[in-house]
Enzyme design. Structure first.
Site, PDB file in Angstrom:
ATOM      1  N   THR A  70      11.151  -8.734   0.825  1.00 26.44           N
ATOM      2  CA  THR A  70      10.356  -7.290   1.015  1.00 26.44           C
ATOM      3  C   THR A  70       8.988  -7.620   1.228  1.00 26.44           C
ATOM      4  OG1 THR A  70       9.768  -5.618  -0.307  1.00 26.44           O
ATOM      5  CG2 THR A  70      10.063  -7.677  -1.640  1.00 26.44           C
ATOM      6  N   TYR A  93       8.428  -6.178  -9.096  1.00 31.21           N
ATOM      7  CA  TYR A  93       9.463  -6.241  -8.151  1.00 31.21           C
ATOM      8  C   TYR A  93       8.994  -7.240  -6.962  1.00 31.21           C
ATOM      9  CZ  TYR A  93      11.843  -5.056  -3.790  1.00 31.21           C
ATOM     10  OH  TYR A  93      12.820  -4.945  -2.688  1.00 31.21           O
TER      11      TYR A  93
HETATM   12  N1  UFG Z   1       6.048   8.612  -2.034  1.00 30.44           N
HETATM   13  C1  UFG Z   1       5.781   9.696  -2.383  1.00 30.44           C
HETATM   14  N2  UFG Z   1       6.501  10.534  -2.996  1.00 30.44           N
HETATM   15  C2  UFG Z   1       7.688  10.342  -3.421  1.00 30.44           C
HETATM   16  C3  UFG Z   1       8.260   8.974  -3.061  1.00 30.44           C
HETATM   17  C4  UFG Z   1       7.372   8.163  -2.358  1.00 30.44           C
HETATM   18  O1  UFG Z   1       4.600  10.154  -2.035  1.00 30.44           O
HETATM   19  O2  UFG Z   1       8.522  11.194  -4.063  1.00 30.44           O
HETATM   20  C5  UFG Z   1       5.442   7.890  -1.144  1.00 30.44           C
HETATM   21  C6  UFG Z   1       5.141   6.390  -1.663  1.00 30.44           C
HETATM   22  O3  UFG Z   1       3.991   6.343  -2.518  1.00 30.44           O
HETATM   23  C7  UFG Z   1       4.692   5.431  -0.589  1.00 30.44           C
HETATM   24  C8  UFG Z   1       5.961   6.129   0.470  1.00 30.44           C
HETATM   25  O4  UFG Z   1       6.036   7.316  -0.079  1.00 30.44           O
HETATM   26  O5  UFG Z   1       3.740   5.710  -0.083  1.00 30.44           O
HETATM   27  C9  UFG Z   1       7.159   5.423   0.553  1.00 30.44           C
HETATM   28  O6  UFG Z   1       7.571   5.214  -0.753  1.00 30.44           O
HETATM   29  P1  UFG Z   1       9.312   4.833  -1.065  1.00 30.44           P
HETATM   30  O7  UFG Z   1       9.179   4.869  -2.342  1.00 30.44           O
HETATM   31  O8  UFG Z   1      10.065   5.572  -0.049  1.00 30.44           O
HETATM   32  O9  UFG Z   1       9.211   3.264  -0.463  1.00 30.44           O
HETATM   33  P2  UFG Z   1       8.098   1.971  -0.917  1.00 30.44           P
HETATM   34  O10 UFG Z   1       7.098   1.927   0.089  1.00 30.44           O
HETATM   35  O11 UFG Z   1       7.625   2.115  -2.343  1.00 30.44           O
HETATM   36  O12 UFG Z   1       9.136   0.842  -1.272  1.00 30.44           O
HETATM   37  C10 UFG Z   1      10.254   0.603  -0.093  1.00 30.44           C
HETATM   38  C11 UFG Z   1      11.366  -0.289  -0.862  1.00 30.44           C
HETATM   39  C12 UFG Z   1      10.901  -1.616  -1.603  1.00 30.44           C
HETATM   40  C13 UFG Z   1       9.888  -2.320  -0.408  1.00 30.44           C
HETATM   41  C14 UFG Z   1       9.057  -1.546  -0.136  1.00 30.44           C
HETATM   42  C15 UFG Z   1       8.280  -2.247   1.324  1.00 30.44           C
HETATM   43  O13 UFG Z   1      11.824   0.600  -1.965  1.00 30.44           O
HETATM   44  O14 UFG Z   1      11.906  -2.120  -1.681  1.00 30.44           O
HETATM   45  O15 UFG Z   1       9.485  -0.379   0.735  1.00 30.44           O
HETATM   46  O16 UFG Z   1       7.392  -1.560   1.920  1.00 30.44           O
HETATM   47  F1  UFG Z   1       9.371  -3.467  -0.974  1.00 30.44           F
END
Ligand code: UFG
Length: 337
Positions: free
Chosen positions: A118, A143
């Site tokens: 990741t 994570y």
């Molecule tokens: N976000 C919101 N509101 C929500 C959900 C997410 O504003 O309800 C934002 C988060 O703060 C983040 C972006 O949207 O900035 C993307 O969030 P996600 O939860 O969709 O994905 P993440 O970036 O947190 O994580 C994903 C995978 C991980 C991986 C990561 C790598 O779930 O396994 O991408 O960039 F490590």
């Protein structure tokens, strides 16, 4: 019949798309999954063995029963936010899972491993430029810590036991199978794109933007969204890679372009024909402001490039999947407001 590949977590989102890509390449995927997050209906291209990824005897037996020649290891916990509250679970599943897979591989003389890693291994990038594999590895959540520990354990096994492994560091996996057979179906869903689609189509769950005070153009977080089918194809290519660096290589899989949370919401609104209702909330713990890949190494080493990762295709396939869900239930949509 082609070679048999064990796919731990093959009933999950990226795992199931990868099984389809393996089958299309003439390989035989055997899925090993505890179905805690995966779906039996997503296992369509080979047998399903239901088991815990920390159970090394079961893994070893599965490898010998199916004459496995390579492993793609997806099974693990994946939510950044939850890892901040339950680090115990993340260290247990993600680190002990890798240890069990490696032990079963050694027992069976299986020498080739592709590891689902990741962008979270980088932590908060020092600058605003795209991340390359030579950048500092300094995770800011359990994570990312647990995935980096997995990478290091694998690298040590490659050096000591002559294994060959590729760690694929995904940025934000998104979209759905263009044929509509597979898609994202987490429960609970925490990822932005499916949540924004749900908010636009049903309004059943309020959408919150986690922070608008980041040092980015519009103040919301920027991520590099990459289509899950492009990720899947990279796994098949990595299986065929002749590795250097004592058998272990790590590479980024991203598109190389950032999209902000507000841009995602805008694009989802356009694809759905109505905008998602959202509010702005606090930052989510563990979220770096910007994560964008430099995918040059994967492009060179795997002769890979993102083919359907333009943002429109990502959102369109995700919306199509939501409107015509093959598993996880079909929800009747309310009439447009
Ligand atoms: N976000 C919101 N509101 C929500 C959900 C997410 O504003 O309800 C934002 C988060 O703060 C983040 C972006 O949207 O900035 C993307 O969030 P996600 O939860 O969709 O994905 P993440 O970036 O947190 O994580 C994903 C995978 C991980 C991986 C990561 C790598 O779930 O396994 O991408 O960039 F490590």
């Amino acid at each position: 019949m082609g070679d048999t590949i064990l796919v731990t977590g093959g009933a999950g989102y990226i795992g199931s798309h990868t099984c389809k890509a393996l089958a299309q390449a003439g390989l035989e995927p055997v899925v090993y999954d505890d179905l805690s997050n995966g779906h039996a209906q997503a296992v369509k291209w080979g047998p399903l063995v239901q088991g815990d990824v920390r159970d090394r005897e079961r893994l070893a037996r599965t490898m010998s029963d199916h004459k496995v020649v390579g492993v793609i290891h997806f099974a693990g916990l994946i939510e950044v936010g939850r890892s901040m509250h339950r680090p115990d679970l993340y260290w247990d599943h993600n680190v002990n899972g890798v240890a069990a897979v490696l032990s079963a591989m050694r027992d069976n003389g299986v020498a080739r491993l592709i590891f689902s890693s990741t962008a979270a291994v980088y932590g908060t990038p020092a600058g605003l430029s795209a991340l390359s594999e030579t950048d500092v590895l300094n995770p800011i959540n359990p994570y990312g810590d647990s995935k980096l520990a997995g990478e290091r354990m694998i690298a040590a096994n490659c050096a000591a036991f002559g294994m060959e492994a590729v760690a694929l560091r995904y940025f934000n996996a998104s979209g759905a199978d263009p044929d509509g057979e597979l898609g994202e179906a987490h429960d609970p869903e925490t990822h932005l794109i499916p949540l924004a689609i749900e908010a636009a189509l049903t309004g059943s769950r309020p959408l919150t933007v986690f922070g608008r005070d980041f040092p980015t153009d519009d103040g919301s977080c920027v991520r590099d969204y990459i289509h899950v089918a492009d990720l899947a194809r990279a796994h098949v290519l990595a299986l065929g890679l002749s590795t250097v660096d004592q058998g272990f290589e790590a590479m980024n899989l991203g598109r190389g372009q950032g999209t902000s949370v507000l841009e995602v919401i805008e694009a989802v609104g356009q694809a759905c024909g109505r905008p998602p209702v959202y509010s702005v909330g606090d930052r989510r713990a563990g979220d770096p402001p910007i994560l964008v890949a430099d995918p040059a190494r994967a492009m060179k080493r795997l002769t890979w490039k993102p083919e359907i990762s333009d943002f429109q295709t990502i959102v369109d396939t995700a919306v199509a999947w939501r409107l015509n869900r093959r598993f996880g239930g079909i929800t009747t949509l309310p009439a447009a407001a």
